[in-house]
Write a protein that holds these residues in place. Structure first.
Motif, PDB file in Angstrom:
ATOM      1  N   THR A   4       0.871  -1.170   0.000  1.00 56.01           N
ATOM      2  CA  THR A   4       0.000   0.000   0.000  1.00 56.01           C
ATOM      3  C   THR A   4       0.906   1.218   0.000  1.00 56.01           C
ATOM      4  O   THR A   4       1.866   1.288   0.761  1.00 56.01           O
ATOM      5  CB  THR A   4      -0.886   0.042   1.265  1.00 56.01           C
ATOM      6  OG1 THR A   4      -0.060   0.034   2.410  1.00 56.01           O
ATOM      7  CG2 THR A   4      -1.825  -1.142   1.306  1.00 56.01           C
ATOM      8  N   ALA A  49     -12.220  -6.348  -5.768  1.00 59.69           N
ATOM      9  CA  ALA A  49     -11.153  -5.864  -6.650  1.00 59.69           C
ATOM     10  C   ALA A  49     -11.672  -5.612  -8.055  1.00 59.69           C
ATOM     11  O   ALA A  49     -12.566  -6.297  -8.546  1.00 59.69           O
ATOM     12  CB  ALA A  49     -10.014  -6.877  -6.692  1.00 59.69           C
ATOM     13  N   HIS A  51      -9.505  -5.061 -11.017  1.00 58.62           N
ATOM     14  CA  HIS A  51      -8.675  -5.650 -12.068  1.00 58.62           C
ATOM     15  C   HIS A  51      -7.747  -6.700 -11.471  1.00 58.62           C
ATOM     16  O   HIS A  51      -7.120  -6.474 -10.438  1.00 58.62           O
ATOM     17  CB  HIS A  51      -7.841  -4.573 -12.774  1.00 58.62           C
ATOM     18  CG  HIS A  51      -8.649  -3.570 -13.517  1.00 58.62           C
ATOM     19  ND1 HIS A  51      -9.101  -2.408 -12.935  1.00 58.62           N
ATOM     20  CD2 HIS A  51      -9.105  -3.557 -14.792  1.00 58.62           C
ATOM     21  CE1 HIS A  51      -9.792  -1.716 -13.824  1.00 58.62           C
ATOM     22  NE2 HIS A  51      -9.818  -2.388 -14.949  1.00 58.62           N
ATOM     23  N   TYR A  55       1.581 -10.374 -13.215  1.00 63.44           N
ATOM     24  CA  TYR A  55       2.751  -9.508 -13.151  1.00 63.44           C
ATOM     25  C   TYR A  55       3.907 -10.328 -12.585  1.00 63.44           C
ATOM     26  O   TYR A  55       3.918 -10.671 -11.395  1.00 63.44           O
ATOM     27  CB  TYR A  55       2.479  -8.285 -12.269  1.00 63.44           C
ATOM     28  CG  TYR A  55       3.658  -7.344 -12.144  1.00 63.44           C
ATOM     29  CD1 TYR A  55       3.976  -6.462 -13.181  1.00 63.44           C
ATOM     30  CD2 TYR A  55       4.456  -7.351 -11.009  1.00 63.44           C
ATOM     31  CE1 TYR A  55       5.059  -5.597 -13.072  1.00 63.44           C
ATOM     32  CE2 TYR A  55       5.544  -6.496 -10.894  1.00 63.44           C
ATOM     33  CZ  TYR A  55       5.841  -5.624 -11.930  1.00 63.44           C
ATOM     34  OH  TYR A  55       6.920  -4.776 -11.822  1.00 63.44           O
ATOM     35  N   LYS A  60      -1.709  -9.993  -9.666  1.00 56.64           N
ATOM     36  CA  LYS A  60      -1.740  -8.603  -9.235  1.00 56.64           C
ATOM     37  C   LYS A  60      -3.195  -8.172  -9.107  1.00 56.64           C
ATOM     38  O   LYS A  60      -3.961  -8.222 -10.070  1.00 56.64           O
ATOM     39  CB  LYS A  60      -1.018  -7.693 -10.234  1.00 56.64           C
ATOM     40  CG  LYS A  60      -0.901  -6.239  -9.746  1.00 56.64           C
ATOM     41  CD  LYS A  60      -0.051  -5.402 -10.690  1.00 56.64           C
ATOM     42  CE  LYS A  60       0.136  -3.987 -10.168  1.00 56.64           C
ATOM     43  NZ  LYS A  60       0.980  -3.167 -11.070  1.00 56.64           N
ATOM     44  N   GLU A  62      -5.865  -5.215  -8.177  1.00 53.58           N
ATOM     45  CA  GLU A  62      -5.938  -3.749  -8.130  1.00 53.58           C
ATOM     46  C   GLU A  62      -7.331  -3.289  -7.726  1.00 53.58           C
ATOM     47  O   GLU A  62      -8.334  -3.812  -8.205  1.00 53.58           O
ATOM     48  CB  GLU A  62      -5.611  -3.155  -9.506  1.00 53.58           C
ATOM     49  CG  GLU A  62      -4.216  -3.472 -10.010  1.00 53.58           C
ATOM     50  CD  GLU A  62      -3.964  -2.900 -11.391  1.00 53.58           C
ATOM     51  OE1 GLU A  62      -4.921  -2.370 -12.000  1.00 53.58           O
ATOM     52  OE2 GLU A  62      -2.825  -2.981 -11.872  1.00 53.58           O
ATOM     53  N   LYS A  63      -7.374  -2.316  -6.843  1.00 50.05           N
ATOM     54  CA  LYS A  63      -8.611  -1.603  -6.528  1.00 50.05           C
ATOM     55  C   LYS A  63      -8.253  -0.177  -6.186  1.00 50.05           C
ATOM     56  O   LYS A  63      -7.497   0.075  -5.250  1.00 50.05           O
ATOM     57  CB  LYS A  63      -9.370  -2.232  -5.366  1.00 50.05           C
ATOM     58  CG  LYS A  63     -10.637  -1.440  -5.024  1.00 50.05           C
ATOM     59  CD  LYS A  63     -11.505  -2.148  -4.040  1.00 50.05           C
ATOM     60  CE  LYS A  63     -12.689  -1.267  -3.641  1.00 50.05           C
ATOM     61  NZ  LYS A  63     -13.568  -0.954  -4.783  1.00 50.05           N
ATOM     62  N   GLU A  64      -8.812   0.743  -6.970  1.00 50.27           N
ATOM     63  CA  GLU A  64      -8.527   2.164  -6.802  1.00 50.27           C
ATOM     64  C   GLU A  64      -7.018   2.367  -6.779  1.00 50.27           C
ATOM     65  O   GLU A  64      -6.327   2.021  -7.725  1.00 50.27           O
ATOM     66  CB  GLU A  64      -9.233   2.680  -5.538  1.00 50.27           C
ATOM     67  CG  GLU A  64     -10.746   2.588  -5.641  1.00 50.27           C
ATOM     68  CD  GLU A  64     -11.447   2.950  -4.365  1.00 50.27           C
ATOM     69  OE1 GLU A  64     -10.789   3.129  -3.320  1.00 50.27           O
ATOM     70  OE2 GLU A  64     -12.694   3.057  -4.406  1.00 50.27           O
ATOM     71  N   ASN A  65      -6.448   2.869  -5.680  1.00 48.34           N
ATOM     72  CA  ASN A  65      -5.005   3.134  -5.640  1.00 48.34           C
ATOM     73  C   ASN A  65      -4.223   2.072  -4.867  1.00 48.34           C
ATOM     74  O   ASN A  65      -3.080   2.300  -4.468  1.00 48.34           O
ATOM     75  CB  ASN A  65      -4.761   4.502  -4.994  1.00 48.34           C
ATOM     76  CG  ASN A  65      -5.356   5.627  -5.823  1.00 48.34           C
ATOM     77  OD1 ASN A  65      -5.296   5.590  -7.059  1.00 48.34           O
ATOM     78  ND2 ASN A  65      -5.941   6.615  -5.165  1.00 48.34           N
ATOM     79  N   THR A  66      -4.848   0.913  -4.656  1.00 48.24           N
ATOM     80  CA  THR A  66      -4.215  -0.132  -3.867  1.00 48.24           C
ATOM     81  C   THR A  66      -3.932  -1.350  -4.726  1.00 48.24           C
ATOM     82  O   THR A  66      -4.785  -1.796  -5.478  1.00 48.24           O
ATOM     83  CB  THR A  66      -5.123  -0.540  -2.687  1.00 48.24           C
ATOM     84  OG1 THR A  66      -5.403   0.610  -1.894  1.00 48.24           O
ATOM     85  CG2 THR A  66      -4.444  -1.594  -1.819  1.00 48.24           C
ATOM     86  N   ASP A  67      -2.731  -1.895  -4.624  1.00 47.52           N
ATOM     87  CA  ASP A  67      -2.330  -3.091  -5.357  1.00 47.52           C
ATOM     88  C   ASP A  67      -1.806  -4.148  -4.389  1.00 47.52           C
ATOM     89  O   ASP A  67      -1.236  -3.817  -3.340  1.00 47.52           O
ATOM     90  CB  ASP A  67      -1.216  -2.790  -6.357  1.00 47.52           C
ATOM     91  CG  ASP A  67      -1.635  -1.793  -7.421  1.00 47.52           C
ATOM     92  OD1 ASP A  67      -0.748  -1.203  -8.029  1.00 47.52           O
ATOM     93  OD2 ASP A  67      -2.850  -1.628  -7.640  1.00 47.52           O
TER      94      ASP A  67
END
Length: 337
Positions: A4, A49, A51, A55, A60, A62-67
């Protein structure tokens, strides 16, 4: 590895934090836990999530700005319970390459799709040829043994939950009188008594209620795990000993799951009998059952390992390499036990 902002966390670190009591509001992992749940090191449930892609051999998320990055090789079961999630083709191919049991849920949050490889093992062609040649007599013997031990596991669960000893005795009698191919339908007679004793005289299987929802969901999770292991061993899940549904692609899975069903039944009895709604928390706990341990071959094994041992013993029996089938004991223990 999960991260994060600019901070990195391994999946083990995240899991250990959760075990220590950290909640979705707890720093430093608040932005991770509201959309992904690590239920052990190999079972992952994703609910929000947006996407998911590949990777560097990692899943990987992804949700908003969190990976979050999760090594695909570390995943045994992946449940995606978000109808709006996007999965990439490279990720799906990597999941099947690593034989990850991948389950996609529908808008009703129930399992709808399994992602399976077309060729799960180098010996697939040879194993399929063997499956086709399985003799009727061998299949009848296997069916007898599976039904016998399913009934045994049912009365073990009844006794565990302090149910009627008269019913336990009757099921024990049924288990001792199963014939090849179960031509006297001991399985059906035992199941009728068993379910009524477990869930009440008015209980009817397949009715839309909380208990049946829990049973169906739990069975679906186990069935998908069994299917992925069957495919990984190079066998077809639709060629079976007993189940022969022409439109069923998982007949063999449905044969194998029988002795494991009482594990789900026990959870449902102890957690859903008085519930009004079948909740997300119940689904997560049913998925997490696969992380627990059971006894097989006088050893405690994770349920995934137990399925592997059980299947291997069945295939050895069919190939005349052994006279023994390893059947699981249905009492589930936490991994720490």
């Amino acid at each position: 590895i999960g991260y994060t902002s600019n901070r990195l966390y391994s999946s083990k670190m995240i899991y250990d934090l959760a075990k220590q009591g950290f909640t979705p509001d707890s720093a430093p992992i608040r932005s991770l836990f509201f959309f992904i749940l690590f239920m052990g090191y190999k079972v992952i449930y994703i609910s929000q999530a947006e996407h998911l892609h590949l990777y560097l051999d990692n899943l990987k998320v992804e949700k908003e700005n969190t990976d979050i990055l999760i090594p695909v090789a570390d995943i045994q079961i992946l449940v995606i319970d978000n109808y709006k999630a996007y999965l990439t083709v490279p990720l799906m191919n990597k999941l099947t390459e690593k034989n990850v049991c991948t389950i996609l849920c529908g808008v009703d949050h129930l399992p709808k799709t399994y992602i399976l490889p077309m060729n799960g093992n180098y010996a697939t062609s040879g194993n399929i040829a063997k499956q086709i040649k399985w003799t009727d007599e061998t299949k009848k013997v296997l069916h007898r043994e599976i039904v016998k031990h399913k009934i045994i596991n049912q009365y073990i669960i009844l006794r565990k939950n302090h149910k009627s000893e008269d019913v336990v005795s009757k099921l024990k009698e049924y288990s001792e009188t199963v014939l090849n191919g179960d031509i006297t339908n001991r399985e059906g007679l035992a199941s009728k008594m068993y379910f009524r004793e477990m869930y009440g005289e008015d209980f009817i299987r397949m009715v839309e209620d909380v208990v049946n929802a829990g049973l169906n969901y739990g069975y679906s999770i186990f069935r998908s795990l069994i299917t992925s292991i069957i495919v990984g061993k190079g066998h077809l899940p639709n060629l079976a000993f007993f189940h022969r549904g022409k439109q069923n692609s998982f007949n063999l899975s449905d044969d194998i799951i029988e002795v494991f069903r009482p594990i789900v039944d026990d959870y449902v009895y102890n957690n859903l009998l008085d519930e009004i709604l079948f909740k997300t928390a119940h689904k997560k706990e049913l998925i997490d059952l696969t992380n627990k341990k059971i006894n097989i071959d006088n050893r405690k094994q994770t349920i995934g390992n137990a399925i592997n041992l059980y299947l291997d013993s069945i295939f050895r029996f069919i190939d005349d390499q052994s006279n023994e089938i390893l059947f699981p004991f249905p009492i589930a223990y936490d991994n720490e036990v």
